[in-house]
Design a protein around this motif. Structure first.
Motif, PDB file in Angstrom:
ATOM      1  N   ARG A   1      -7.628  17.951 -12.964  1.00 59.19           N
ATOM      2  CA  ARG A   1      -8.244  17.569 -14.237  1.00 59.19           C
ATOM      3  C   ARG A   1      -8.546  16.070 -14.228  1.00 59.19           C
ATOM      4  O   ARG A   1      -9.643  15.636 -14.546  1.00 59.19           O
ATOM      5  N   ARG A   2      -7.546  15.314 -13.787  1.00 65.01           N
ATOM      6  CA  ARG A   2      -7.729  13.857 -13.747  1.00 65.01           C
ATOM      7  C   ARG A   2      -8.844  13.497 -12.767  1.00 65.01           C
ATOM      8  O   ARG A   2      -9.700  12.661 -13.037  1.00 65.01           O
ATOM      9  N   MET A   3      -8.852  14.159 -11.612  1.00 64.95           N
ATOM     10  CA  MET A   3      -9.889  13.859 -10.611  1.00 64.95           C
ATOM     11  C   MET A   3     -11.279  14.172 -11.164  1.00 64.95           C
ATOM     12  O   MET A   3     -12.230  13.406 -10.968  1.00 64.95           O
TER      13      MET A   3
ATOM     14  N   SER B   1       0.589  16.076  -2.404  1.00 66.10           N
ATOM     15  CA  SER B   1      -0.852  15.990  -2.649  1.00 66.10           C
ATOM     16  C   SER B   1      -1.179  15.157  -3.901  1.00 66.10           C
ATOM     17  O   SER B   1      -2.265  14.594  -3.993  1.00 66.10           O
ATOM     18  N   ASP B   2      -0.245  15.069  -4.840  1.00 71.02           N
ATOM     19  CA  ASP B   2      -0.559  14.265  -6.025  1.00 71.02           C
ATOM     20  C   ASP B   2      -0.737  12.793  -5.651  1.00 71.02           C
ATOM     21  O   ASP B   2      -1.677  12.127  -6.097  1.00 71.02           O
ATOM     22  N   CYS B   3       0.176  12.289  -4.819  1.00 69.24           N
ATOM     23  CA  CYS B   3       0.037  10.894  -4.381  1.00 69.24           C
ATOM     24  C   CYS B   3      -1.210  10.731  -3.509  1.00 69.24           C
ATOM     25  O   CYS B   3      -1.926   9.733  -3.601  1.00 69.24           O
ATOM     26  N   ALA B   4      -1.449  11.745  -2.654  1.00 72.55           N
ATOM     27  CA  ALA B   4      -2.622  11.669  -1.772  1.00 72.55           C
ATOM     28  C   ALA B   4      -3.911  11.646  -2.577  1.00 72.55           C
ATOM     29  O   ALA B   4      -4.906  11.050  -2.167  1.00 72.55           O
ATOM     30  N   ALA B   5      -3.899  12.293  -3.743  1.00 73.93           N
ATOM     31  CA  ALA B   5      -5.112  12.331  -4.561  1.00 73.93           C
ATOM     32  C   ALA B   5      -5.338  11.015  -5.301  1.00 73.93           C
ATOM     33  O   ALA B   5      -6.481  10.629  -5.545  1.00 73.93           O
ATOM     34  N   LEU B   6      -4.251  10.336  -5.659  1.00 75.92           N
ATOM     35  CA  LEU B   6      -4.412   9.148  -6.503  1.00 75.92           C
ATOM     36  C   LEU B   6      -4.460   7.835  -5.720  1.00 75.92           C
ATOM     37  O   LEU B   6      -5.044   6.851  -6.177  1.00 75.92           O
ATOM     38  N   ALA B   7      -3.841   7.820  -4.536  1.00 74.60           N
ATOM     39  CA  ALA B   7      -3.840   6.572  -3.758  1.00 74.60           C
ATOM     40  C   ALA B   7      -5.263   6.059  -3.503  1.00 74.60           C
ATOM     41  O   ALA B   7      -5.510   4.848  -3.614  1.00 74.60           O
TER      42      ALA B   7
ATOM     43  N   ALA C   1     -13.503  16.538  -2.390  1.00 73.01           N
ATOM     44  CA  ALA C   1     -12.100  16.172  -2.586  1.00 73.01           C
ATOM     45  C   ALA C   1     -11.376  17.238  -3.399  1.00 73.01           C
ATOM     46  O   ALA C   1     -10.217  17.567  -3.145  1.00 73.01           O
ATOM     47  N   VAL C   2     -12.090  17.796  -4.404  1.00 72.88           N
ATOM     48  CA  VAL C   2     -11.496  18.846  -5.220  1.00 72.88           C
ATOM     49  C   VAL C   2     -11.211  20.064  -4.353  1.00 72.88           C
ATOM     50  O   VAL C   2     -10.139  20.651  -4.386  1.00 72.88           O
TER      51      VAL C   2
ATOM     52  N   ALA D   1       0.813  -1.217   0.000  1.00 75.14           N
ATOM     53  CA  ALA D   1       0.000   0.000   0.000  1.00 75.14           C
ATOM     54  C   ALA D   1       0.846   1.266   0.000  1.00 75.14           C
ATOM     55  O   ALA D   1       0.333   2.343  -0.252  1.00 75.14           O
ATOM     56  N   GLU D   2       2.142   1.126   0.282  1.00 77.85           N
ATOM     57  CA  GLU D   2       2.988   2.318   0.393  1.00 77.85           C
ATOM     58  C   GLU D   2       2.970   3.164  -0.873  1.00 77.85           C
ATOM     59  O   GLU D   2       3.076   4.373  -0.825  1.00 77.85           O
ATOM     60  N   PHE D   3       2.898   2.508  -2.025  1.00 81.46           N
ATOM     61  CA  PHE D   3       3.161   3.230  -3.261  1.00 81.46           C
ATOM     62  C   PHE D   3       1.966   3.268  -4.212  1.00 81.46           C
ATOM     63  O   PHE D   3       2.140   3.371  -5.419  1.00 81.46           O
ATOM     64  N   PHE D   4       0.755   3.169  -3.659  1.00 81.24           N
ATOM     65  CA  PHE D   4      -0.424   3.178  -4.529  1.00 81.24           C
ATOM     66  C   PHE D   4      -0.411   4.399  -5.445  1.00 81.24           C
ATOM     67  O   PHE D   4      -0.550   4.289  -6.659  1.00 81.24           O
ATOM     68  N   GLY D   5      -0.266   5.602  -4.863  1.00 79.56           N
ATOM     69  CA  GLY D   5      -0.306   6.824  -5.659  1.00 79.56           C
ATOM     70  C   GLY D   5       0.948   6.973  -6.518  1.00 79.56           C
ATOM     71  O   GLY D   5       0.873   7.335  -7.705  1.00 79.56           O
ATOM     72  N   GLU D   6       2.094   6.672  -5.926  1.00 79.60           N
ATOM     73  CA  GLU D   6       3.367   6.841  -6.624  1.00 79.60           C
ATOM     74  C   GLU D   6       3.412   6.030  -7.920  1.00 79.60           C
ATOM     75  O   GLU D   6       3.799   6.529  -8.982  1.00 79.60           O
ATOM     76  N   MET D   7       3.026   4.747  -7.802  1.00 75.93           N
ATOM     77  CA  MET D   7       3.122   3.891  -8.992  1.00 75.93           C
ATOM     78  C   MET D   7       2.128   4.324 -10.064  1.00 75.93           C
ATOM     79  O   MET D   7       2.412   4.249 -11.260  1.00 75.93           O
ATOM     80  N   ASP D   8       0.961   4.806  -9.620  1.00 76.96           N
ATOM     81  CA  ASP D   8      -0.017   5.257 -10.602  1.00 76.96           C
ATOM     82  C   ASP D   8       0.531   6.464 -11.362  1.00 76.96           C
ATOM     83  O   ASP D   8       0.391   6.548 -12.583  1.00 76.96           O
ATOM     84  N   ILE D   9       1.174   7.369 -10.632  1.00 73.03           N
ATOM     85  CA  ILE D   9       1.771   8.539 -11.302  1.00 73.03           C
ATOM     86  C   ILE D   9       2.881   8.084 -12.254  1.00 73.03           C
ATOM     87  O   ILE D   9       2.926   8.495 -13.418  1.00 73.03           O
TER      88      ILE D   9
END
Lengths: 659, 376
Positions: free
Chosen positions: B148-150, A186-192, B99-100, A113-121
């Motif tokens: 944008r992605r969200m 925040s990018d990782c926080a948004a995608l995880a 979330a946005v 679970a550590e890298f859910f957001g990272e790997m997606d990016i």
């Protein structure tokens, strides 16, 4: 006369049990979710076979090895669908596929679970700045390389991206990579959450909530502490679909004790219906740290710590692809059966050195003994561990433990896609790995609640990948003829406790405790029959009068010298074996004043190890050393076992002096 | 259509996917799409740099250049994302999605920390509101690629979840169940009593022992006849409601097929298993069967809604496509490669319209007309 009384008692208790089994009364477990009761409900429990350790492309160490399959694919595989493995041809079609001959009853996908957001990016978000981060670029390059059959990995060389990612969970003060996640992360926080949501959705879609109860998925993830190179990983298994919004990872909780606290507050106390347990694995490569009796600050544990740990971690994964953790010859044991799928290294990336100083507590049996000693000191046992096996596959293929095809399949995506890689002494896959194990639960029905409660009460056992059916009960009043009684197991259950439990209080004039153990061989399939059983052993560990830990292994059924043999040139087996074994055993050295545990180990007749089958299929002729290619040298190395005895380990039963 | 769907009276969208922290507070997700007026805001331009990024992505995945059909797919996918993004903005999801909003506040907070000292006096809520306002003023909601992605993902999810409130009549659910019968069936099961003869214990005598016992059983056949006969069997003498697959685990693969040929209620001839011989008296066979709606209503409803949600995503996207024009501008590769500086853009336009798959076909045709040159 005595027989008669026993029989009468038994009929009376059977009637009571039948009454209890009516739907009006509690099912034997608490139902915490909306679903139908199962058609195969059995008050006396059925054995269900599963895998609680599975990685998909959401794990970085699967993604960079070019695994592209998802949790959905993994659950489909567990139910019998085929799955593709890297590398891929020019059109993107996988060049290898695999499929179970016997579907599983349950499975849990446990991505890191550590890298859910990272790997997606790194892999999927070219619009984001993190996509251009060096670690992402290297990850994509490694993925591209392992995707291409023309550029397989090099034995002994771990890809740079893997090491780069690993470094994030090796440091004791972890921080997410800002180069990928952005300065405020925040990018990782948004995608995880997107990745976690998909994991939850895949589990939900795979779960059969109807009366048919054909398959159970469990929501889960892996907490990946690799502090200082010690494998301290835990699989976190949830009871139902009421789970935290995001997994608690090494970045949020870098010590196991903090993980348990966070799960206690964030799940058990924080979310209605949420329940959870953590299952450690690979103590064999934990530098001996996994089962050290210390708290998060490095100080000695308290009784409270011990009780909390035991409540959060009732089980250990005793065997998997990266070796067995039961015991090791020479490390507080002379048990020759400990020479089974041992990794000759003290950490994952450590040097191979069979003569290294292996810490006693790297091995589960020693940890169980240490637990008894701690209980004597503190009044609570921190290491009261039942056993499961699983695979830890990184190919999205749960339960794929077939020894005869592991050579061509491996467990690590494109990182072990060639004979050179599989037979390498250095990995990433390599000769030291094996096809992995299975988790077997004795549960009333195939549903999440029933399985989870079986895990919690440790009524579970591990196998090295085959499917024998094993029962183990302990009690004080088992007649010697119990194996010949029609409902021996039912009587043993009623008068005692099943695997994973504590012996009931000693009745007056009881003498030594007795154990009922029975095993049916793995029936196999028409295409691949199971292997007969050789013997059943009982392993006892205890603390003696001087406070020293001791162990002893007893053969209780079957015959170590039954004459069964295997021809390693053809891998054909011969000689007799048992389709079933049963014994009632009484501890001859019982001392009522000494704490003890007992577990059963069921050994099958010897068969070829996967490597031997693979070497044979490659046509390696060890009688002609000059003609053995250097990359196949391990085929002819005497240190590599040519045969194995597949096995099952039951969870222990504990004895504690009264008063 | 037999739907109990009271669009007008039903409360508007408020879907909270709790675990993910996505809050959908969407207005007008299902409102009819405005008629296809083609103006500047209704044109999606895929310029040469964008196209080359799409190509690079494809190369990374497949290891080669896309062909004309594949390129059309890439373009359609890109255009779909852009359509969803603009639709999300037009519904002001960027102003109403929790979330946005949280992300905008965080981003703005980070920016403001870099430029000015914190005012400790302000309440958390006031500070949060101020940051959000600043973020909108700066247009962060329009420039942040993660947002944008969200927004795109949330828009898709919103269409999908818009089916969660639907409750069809039983007839519709039954029809769905019939169409997916393979996914909703119970395995064959058997319940029986057996008298076991262990090959380990009896060796050569096993067949004769079984035959003798069978004779006794057939003479005095009643419910209790089996008691005290034969050998102990690890999984017991009474087997209830076990699936044939799980029987194979215990008895071996040949047992279940033999069992299935038996007549219920009478003692069978000896049947061989992995472990020996069994005299079997079947109490009941439960054939593999499709489950009735009442047994699987919850699952069927969930699947029906998911299916309906997917259709909503497809049909709404289809409808939206019809209101946009997609322009593809290509740099002239050969000209650029020759470096004469006179790169002439070529462009294709396609106005997409209603109809399943029609839009993609038209775009594909447009792209194929200007098929990329092979590498020179």
């Amino acid at each position: 006369m005595k027989r008669f009384i026993q029989g009468k008692e038994f009929r009376a208790c059977t009637a009571a049990v039948l009454l209890l089994a009516t739907p009006l009364v509690a099912a034997g477990f608490e139902r915490t979710e909306q679903r139908a009761a199962c058609a195969d409900f059995n008050r006396h429990r059925n054995p269900y076979f599963g895998d609680l350790h599975v990685h998909t492309t959401y794990s970085p160490d699967a993604a960079v090895f070019a695994v592209t399959t998802t949790p959905r694919d993994a659950y489909g595989f567990a139910k019998g669908d085929p799955i593709g493995l890297p590398p891929y041809d020019a059109s993107g079609a996988p060049l290898r596929t695999t499929q179970l001959s016997r579907p599983l009853d349950f499975a849990a996908v446990t991505d890191h679970a550590e890298f859910f957001g990272e790997m997606d990016i790194c892999m999927n978000q070219p619009d984001l700045p993190g996509y251009a981060a060096p670690l992402c670029a290297i990850s994509r390059a490694d993925k591209a390389r392992y995707s291409d059959p023309a550029t397989p990995g090099t034995p002994g060389v771990l890809p740079t991206s893997f090491l780069g990612l690993l470094s994030n969970v090796v440091t004791p003060t972890p921080a997410r990579p800002t180069s990928i996640c952005g300065a405020d992360l925040s990018d990782c926080a948004a995608l995880a959450p997107v990745v976690w949501q998909d994991t939850l959705a895949a589990a939900e879609e795979a779960y059969d909530r109807s009366r048919a109860c054909t398959f159970t998925s469990l929501v889960a993830y892996e907490w990946t502490a690799h502090t200082g190179g010690a494998n301290l990983h835990r699989n976190v298994i949830f009871r139902n679909a009421s789970v935290p919004a995001l997994p608690i990872t090494y970045f949020e909780a870098s010590k196991a004790q903090n993980l348990w606290s966070a799960l206690e507050s964030g799940c058990k106390q924080g979310i209605p219906g949420c329940d959870v347990l953590a299952i450690p694995h690979n103590s064999n490569i934990s530098l001996g740290v996994m089962f050290n009796p210390v708290n998060a600050d490095g100080g000695p544990i308290t009784a409270e710590d011990a009780a909390f740990r035991s409540a959060m971690e009732p089980l250990v994964e005793i065997t998997q692809i990266k070796g067995s953790s039961e015991c090791r010859p020479g490390v507080l044991t002379s048990d020759e059966q400990c020479d089974f799928e041992s990794m000759d290294r003290t950490s994952l990336a450590g040097a191979i050195n069979p003569a290294a100083a292996f810490a006693p507590n790297a091995f589960v049996r020693n940890a169980l003994k240490e637990g008894l000693r701690q209980e004597e000191l503190l009044g609570a046992n921190p290491f009261k561990l039942g056993f499961i096996g699983s695979t830890d596959t990184h190919n999205s293929n749960p339960g794929d433990t077939d020894e005869s095809s592991y050579g061509t399949r491996g467990g690590g995506g494109g990182g072990d896609a060639t004979p050179e890689l599989m037979l390498s002494p250095y990995g990433p896959a390599g000769i030291e790995t094996n096809a992995g194990g299975l988790a077997v639960v004795w549960a009333e029905e195939n549903s999440r609640d029933s399985i989870f409660e079986a895990l919690r009460r440790r009524e579970v056992y591990a196998t090295s990948g085959t499917r024998p059916i094993v029962r183990f009960f302990g009690g004080w009043k088992y007649g010697a003829g119990l194996c010949n009684r029609k409902r021996g197991a039912g009587i043993a259950d009623h008068r005692g406790v099943p695997m994973g439990g504590d012996l009931k209080a000693t009745p007056p004039r009881a003498g030594a405790p007795k154990f009922f153990v029975s095993a049916l061989m793995d029936a196999g399939t028409p295409a691949q029959l199971g292997t007969p059983l050789q013997r059943i052993q009982i392993v006892k560990g205890w603390v003696d009068a001087d406070g020293n830990t001791q162990e002893q292994v007893f053969d209780v059924a079957g015959d170590a010298n039954n004459g069964a043999a295997v021809d390693t040139d053809t891998c054909e087996t011969s000689g007799p074996g048992a389709d079933s074994l049963c014994a009632v055993w009484e501890d001859p050295g019982f001392d009522a004043s000494q704490r003890a545990f007992y577990y059963a180990r069921v050994l099958e007749n010897p068969t070829c190890r996967w490597s031997q089958r693979y070497c044979n299929s490659l046509g390696v002729d060890c009688s002609d050393p000059p003609n053995v290619p250097a990359e196949y040298a391990q085929c002819c190395d005497a240190r590599v076992n040519k045969t194995v005895q597949e096995r099952a380990w039951t969870s222990p039963i504990w004895y504690k002096p009264q008063g | 259509m037999a739907l109990v769907l009271s669009r007008l009276t039903r409360r508007r969208w408020l879907h909270f996917v709790a675990a993910g922290g996505f809050l959908f507070l969407l207005k007008g997700v299902t409102a009819p799409v405005a008629p296809g007026a083609v103006d500047g805001e209704r044109t999606i331009t895929i310029d040469a740099p964008t196209l080359s990024v799409l190509h690079e992505e494809f190369r990374r995945r497949a290891g080669r250049e896309p062909d004309a059909t594949e390129e059309a797919g890439l373009i359609r996918h890109y255009a779909d994302d852009e359509i969803l993004y603009r639709h999300a903005l037009s519904l002001e999801i960027d102003r109403s999605n929790f979330a946005v909003r949280r992300r905008l506040v965080r981003s703005m907070g980070f920016l403001s920390e870099m430029t000015e000292a914190d005012s400790a006096e302000e309440s958390e809520a006031a500070r949060e509101g101020a940051l959000y306002g600043q973020a909108l003023q700066l247009g962060l909601d329009k420039t942040d690629p993660v947002l944008r992605r969200m927004l795109i993902d949330n828009m898709r999810l919103a269409f999908r979840y818009s089916a969660l409130d639907l409750t069809p009549e039983d007839g519709e659910l039954q029809r769905f169940l019939d169409e997916h019968v393979a996914d909703f069936s119970a395995p064959a099961r058997a319940s029986f009593v057996h008298v076991f003869f262990s090959k380990n214990r009896r060796g050569e005598a096993i067949a004769a022992d079984a035959a003798a016992t069978l004779a006794k059983l057939r003479q005095h056949d009643d419910r209790r006849a089996a008691r005290g006969l034969g050998d102990a069997f690890a999984e017991g003498g009474i087997i209830r409601h076990r699936s044939l697959a799980s029987l194979a685990r215990v008895f071996g693969s040949d047992f279940a097929p033999a069992l299935q040929r038996l007549t219920p209620g009478v003692w069978s001839d000896p049947i061989a298993s992995l472990h020996g011989l069994h005299l079997v008296r079947v109490a009941e066979f439960e054939a593999a069967r499709p489950l009735a709606l009442d047994e699987v209503r919850g699952q069927v409803l969930a699947r029906w809604r998911a299916d309906r949600g997917e259709r909503r995503v497809r049909s709404t996207l289809e409808e939206l496509r019809g209101t946009y024009t997609v322009r593809v501008e290509r740099g002239d590769k050969s000209a650029m490669q020759h470096g004469d500086g006179g790169a002439q853009g070529r462009s294709e336009e396609s106005t997409t319209q209603h109809g399943e798959g029609g839009a993609s076909a038209r775009i594909a045709a447009g792209a194929a007309a200007g098929a990329p040159e092979g590498p020179s």
